[in-house]
Write a protein that holds these residues in place. Sequence first.
Motif, PDB file in Angstrom:
ATOM      1  N   LEU A   1       5.145   7.194   9.875  1.00 10.11           N
ATOM      2  CA  LEU A   1       4.614   5.935  10.406  1.00 10.11           C
ATOM      3  C   LEU A   1       5.238   5.608  11.763  1.00 10.11           C
ATOM      4  O   LEU A   1       4.582   5.040  12.641  1.00 10.11           O
ATOM      5  N   ARG A   2       6.493   5.983  11.944  1.00 14.91           N
ATOM      6  CA  ARG A   2       7.177   5.712  13.218  1.00 14.91           C
ATOM      7  C   ARG A   2       6.504   6.437  14.374  1.00 14.91           C
ATOM      8  O   ARG A   2       6.353   5.884  15.474  1.00 14.91           O
ATOM      9  N   VAL A   3       6.090   7.682  14.140  1.00  7.17           N
ATOM     10  CA  VAL A   3       5.506   8.467  15.237  1.00  7.17           C
ATOM     11  C   VAL A   3       3.996   8.264  15.353  1.00  7.17           C
ATOM     12  O   VAL A   3       3.386   8.774  16.288  1.00  7.17           O
ATOM     13  N   PHE A   4       3.401   7.554  14.390  1.00  6.47           N
ATOM     14  CA  PHE A   4       1.960   7.287  14.475  1.00  6.47           C
ATOM     15  C   PHE A   4       1.741   6.131  15.451  1.00  6.47           C
ATOM     16  O   PHE A   4       2.329   5.066  15.312  1.00  6.47           O
ATOM     17  N   GLY A   5       0.873   6.345  16.431  1.00  9.63           N
ATOM     18  CA  GLY A   5       0.790   5.379  17.527  1.00  9.63           C
ATOM     19  C   GLY A   5      -0.486   4.572  17.642  1.00  9.63           C
ATOM     20  O   GLY A   5      -0.667   3.854  18.619  1.00  9.63           O
ATOM     21  N   VAL A   6      -1.380   4.659  16.658  1.00  5.78           N
ATOM     22  CA  VAL A   6      -2.649   3.919  16.758  1.00  5.78           C
ATOM     23  C   VAL A   6      -2.578   2.723  15.805  1.00  5.78           C
ATOM     24  O   VAL A   6      -2.811   2.858  14.593  1.00  5.78           O
ATOM     25  N   PHE A   7      -2.259   1.558  16.340  1.00  5.76           N
ATOM     26  CA  PHE A   7      -2.029   0.370  15.517  1.00  5.76           C
ATOM     27  C   PHE A   7      -3.243   0.026  14.658  1.00  5.76           C
ATOM     28  O   PHE A   7      -3.120  -0.343  13.487  1.00  5.76           O
ATOM     29  N   GLU A   8      -4.433   0.150  15.247  1.00  6.89           N
ATOM     30  CA  GLU A   8      -5.649  -0.256  14.540  1.00  6.89           C
ATOM     31  C   GLU A   8      -5.944   0.617  13.323  1.00  6.89           C
ATOM     32  O   GLU A   8      -6.732   0.241  12.447  1.00  6.89           O
ATOM     33  N   LYS A   9      -5.315   1.810  13.257  1.00  4.57           N
ATOM     34  CA  LYS A   9      -5.637   2.747  12.172  1.00  4.57           C
ATOM     35  C   LYS A   9      -4.476   2.936  11.193  1.00  4.57           C
ATOM     36  O   LYS A   9      -4.479   3.884  10.404  1.00  4.57           O
ATOM     37  N   VAL A  10      -3.494   2.028  11.245  1.00  2.49           N
ATOM     38  CA  VAL A  10      -2.331   2.176  10.372  1.00  2.49           C
ATOM     39  C   VAL A  10      -2.725   2.117   8.907  1.00  2.49           C
ATOM     40  O   VAL A  10      -2.251   2.906   8.077  1.00  2.49           O
ATOM     41  N   ASN A  11      -3.628   1.182   8.556  1.00  2.00           N
ATOM     42  CA  ASN A  11      -4.065   1.069   7.153  1.00  2.00           C
ATOM     43  C   ASN A  11      -4.676   2.373   6.660  1.00  2.00           C
ATOM     44  O   ASN A  11      -4.352   2.858   5.565  1.00  2.00           O
ATOM     45  N   ASP A  12      -5.588   2.919   7.451  1.00  2.00           N
ATOM     46  CA  ASP A  12      -6.229   4.176   7.056  1.00  2.00           C
ATOM     47  C   ASP A  12      -5.205   5.301   6.955  1.00  2.00           C
ATOM     48  O   ASP A  12      -5.295   6.164   6.069  1.00  2.00           O
ATOM     49  N   TYR A  13      -4.241   5.272   7.860  1.00  2.00           N
ATOM     50  CA  TYR A  13      -3.224   6.333   7.860  1.00  2.00           C
ATOM     51  C   TYR A  13      -2.363   6.264   6.604  1.00  2.00           C
ATOM     52  O   TYR A  13      -2.063   7.290   5.982  1.00  2.00           O
ATOM     53  N   ILE A  14      -1.980   5.051   6.209  1.00  2.00           N
ATOM     54  CA  ILE A  14      -1.164   4.898   4.993  1.00  2.00           C
ATOM     55  C   ILE A  14      -1.957   5.364   3.770  1.00  2.00           C
ATOM     56  O   ILE A  14      -1.421   6.025   2.872  1.00  2.00           O
TER      57      ILE A  14
ATOM     58  N   LEU B   1       0.836  -1.200   0.000  1.00  2.00           N
ATOM     59  CA  LEU B   1       0.000   0.000   0.000  1.00  2.00           C
ATOM     60  C   LEU B   1       0.871   1.251   0.000  1.00  2.00           C
ATOM     61  O   LEU B   1       0.564   2.246  -0.677  1.00  2.00           O
ATOM     62  N   LEU B   2       1.980   1.182   0.750  1.00  2.00           N
ATOM     63  CA  LEU B   2       2.873   2.339   0.832  1.00  2.00           C
ATOM     64  C   LEU B   2       3.663   2.529  -0.463  1.00  2.00           C
ATOM     65  O   LEU B   2       3.743   3.645  -0.997  1.00  2.00           O
TER      66      LEU B   2
ATOM     67  N   TYR C   1      11.068  10.423  -0.317  1.00  2.00           N
ATOM     68  CA  TYR C   1       9.657  10.226   0.024  1.00  2.00           C
ATOM     69  C   TYR C   1       9.504   9.084   1.026  1.00  2.00           C
ATOM     70  O   TYR C   1       8.779   9.202   2.018  1.00  2.00           O
ATOM     71  N   LEU C   2      10.196   7.977   0.792  1.00  2.00           N
ATOM     72  CA  LEU C   2      10.071   6.814   1.676  1.00  2.00           C
ATOM     73  C   LEU C   2      10.606   7.115   3.073  1.00  2.00           C
ATOM     74  O   LEU C   2      10.041   6.667   4.073  1.00  2.00           O
ATOM     75  N   SER C   3      11.691   7.902   3.162  1.00  2.00           N
ATOM     76  CA  SER C   3      12.223   8.235   4.489  1.00  2.00           C
ATOM     77  C   SER C   3      11.248   9.112   5.260  1.00  2.00           C
ATOM     78  O   SER C   3      11.058   8.931   6.468  1.00  2.00           O
ATOM     79  N   LEU C   4      10.591  10.048   4.562  1.00  2.00           N
ATOM     80  CA  LEU C   4       9.584  10.881   5.221  1.00  2.00           C
ATOM     81  C   LEU C   4       8.388  10.042   5.657  1.00  2.00           C
ATOM     82  O   LEU C   4       7.878  10.189   6.776  1.00  2.00           O
ATOM     83  N   ALA C   5       7.939   9.169   4.774  1.00  2.00           N
ATOM     84  CA  ALA C   5       6.777   8.336   5.091  1.00  2.00           C
ATOM     85  C   ALA C   5       7.072   7.414   6.274  1.00  2.00           C
ATOM     86  O   ALA C   5       6.225   7.240   7.167  1.00  2.00           O
ATOM     87  N   CYS C   6       8.252   6.825   6.303  1.00  2.00           N
ATOM     88  CA  CYS C   6       8.621   5.936   7.422  1.00  2.00           C
ATOM     89  C   CYS C   6       8.679   6.696   8.733  1.00  2.00           C
ATOM     90  O   CYS C   6       8.297   6.177   9.785  1.00  2.00           O
ATOM     91  N   GLU C   7       9.152   7.936   8.682  1.00  2.00           N
ATOM     92  CA  GLU C   7       9.189   8.743   9.911  1.00  2.00           C
ATOM     93  C   GLU C   7       7.777   9.043  10.398  1.00  2.00           C
ATOM     94  O   GLU C   7       7.493   8.997  11.603  1.00  2.00           O
TER      95      GLU C   7
ATOM     96  N   SER D   1       2.991   1.735  -3.375  1.00  2.00           N
ATOM     97  CA  SER D   1       2.177   2.028  -4.553  1.00  2.00           C
ATOM     98  C   SER D   1       1.923   3.528  -4.712  1.00  2.00           C
ATOM     99  O   SER D   1       1.311   3.951  -5.691  1.00  2.00           O
ATOM    100  N   LYS D   2       2.392   4.331  -3.767  1.00  2.00           N
ATOM    101  CA  LYS D   2       2.219   5.783  -3.861  1.00  2.00           C
ATOM    102  C   LYS D   2       3.010   6.325  -5.053  1.00  2.00           C
ATOM    103  O   LYS D   2       4.019   5.749  -5.484  1.00  2.00           O
ATOM    104  N   LYS D   3       2.583   7.446  -5.576  1.00  2.00           N
ATOM    105  CA  LYS D   3       3.157   8.023  -6.791  1.00  2.00           C
ATOM    106  C   LYS D   3       4.659   8.243  -6.676  1.00  2.00           C
ATOM    107  O   LYS D   3       5.422   7.905  -7.589  1.00  2.00           O
ATOM    108  N   ASP D   4       5.140   8.840  -5.570  1.00  2.00           N
ATOM    109  CA  ASP D   4       6.559   9.158  -5.417  1.00  2.00           C
ATOM    110  C   ASP D   4       7.312   8.124  -4.580  1.00  2.00           C
ATOM    111  O   ASP D   4       8.390   8.405  -4.054  1.00  2.00           O
ATOM    112  N   ALA D   5       6.772   6.928  -4.473  1.00  2.00           N
ATOM    113  CA  ALA D   5       7.404   5.898  -3.639  1.00  2.00           C
ATOM    114  C   ALA D   5       8.746   5.431  -4.207  1.00  2.00           C
ATOM    115  O   ALA D   5       9.516   4.781  -3.507  1.00  2.00           O
TER     116      ALA D   5
END
Length: 375
Positions: free
Chosen positions: A42-55, A22-23, A34-40, A25-29
């Motif tokens: 995701l690192r600070v996002f703390g709601v496990f149940e909502k990771v899919n929606d967040y991505i 899912l990650l 882009y990937l380093s920003l996205a990983c950061e 497949s993003k346009k600038d992946a």
Amino acid sequence: RNSLALHRKSLEETPFNNQLKLLVSKKDATSPFYLSLACEELRVFGVFEKVNDYIKQLPSNVPQLLQEVLRRLELDHGVTVMKHIMLLLSCARDGILESDVQGLLSLCGSYLGKAQPEPSSRYSFSQKKAQAQPRSARDSATAAIEFANQPQRLLPSANVSHLLRSVQVLLQPTSQVSDGQLKLAHNEINRAIVQRYLQGVSANQETAAHLLMAGYYWALADPAMDQSWSGGSARAFSELPYHLAASDSWVPLSNVVCDLRFLQAKASAGLSSQLLQDFFSDGPPGPTTSTRLRAFATKFQSLDKVNAFQSFLSRNAHIIMRSPALLWQQAANEPDDSFIVKAAVEQGNADDMDIVRWGNKPQIVDACTMTLPKF
């Protein structure tokens, strides 16, 4: 995978919940940035149940993702502080030393801050209302010295360290820079800063930031503010002329680069190779550099005094590089009616200098334009 694994995190790759796919497949992946920003994020996002929606809701390109990163950092640290640290990093020609961040941020907080502190900010400045912006680099230098003499007015070191850790994702890895310099990692970040913080009524904030940085470095280079230039910071001597030019402070710039005491102090700091560069500065390149700034730079470079010192340094650079102490002797060897000799008489103390008086020296400027050593 490795970026997240460093923090004991990972994305699922199961057939029915492939978060990694899912990650990527993003346009600038395909962009490592882009990937380093996205990983950061995701690192600070703390709601496990909502990771899919967040991505799914993560922006698909670098410019939009940068705006999202800046928005999150503003929620964590306050809009004003984030604006200031980003302005400082954007205005810096060659990064900022980590040891200078506290003083520079404190200056910005007092002179570029909003009228009232923001409720969301973790930082409290000593002034509830922003003071009037300094009108000159010298005023900024005086303010910087006042801050240095009153440590209680500085931002707490712990808060500054936390802020720098938070913005680390936007900076070059420390292994790629020397002496603890903090530099923006990508030109896209500069464009994001201009778009977010330097539009409309805030467009003049860049010049104001350069003025404060010029004052800060001036205070380090000349702590007594008596033009003795007794400071021990080589970086201050290197950066002062640049920020004077970038802040449209052409008169102070001409006084500084045409000061033999400044030139000797800078050469003694091992920066002889930069002496001539200071005469060709037209401010920072980029979208916010104004036509007016470049016009003033051209006018500055056409001043008789500036041309005289530029010619003097060009002809004597090879000597000054080898022995900075000979700068005054070379100045005394110039024709008696030259700007250089007049400056030496005004700025120097003949009783304290070992200078040989050349009685029958030529009274015309040497036709030599430049000497190139080792050719």
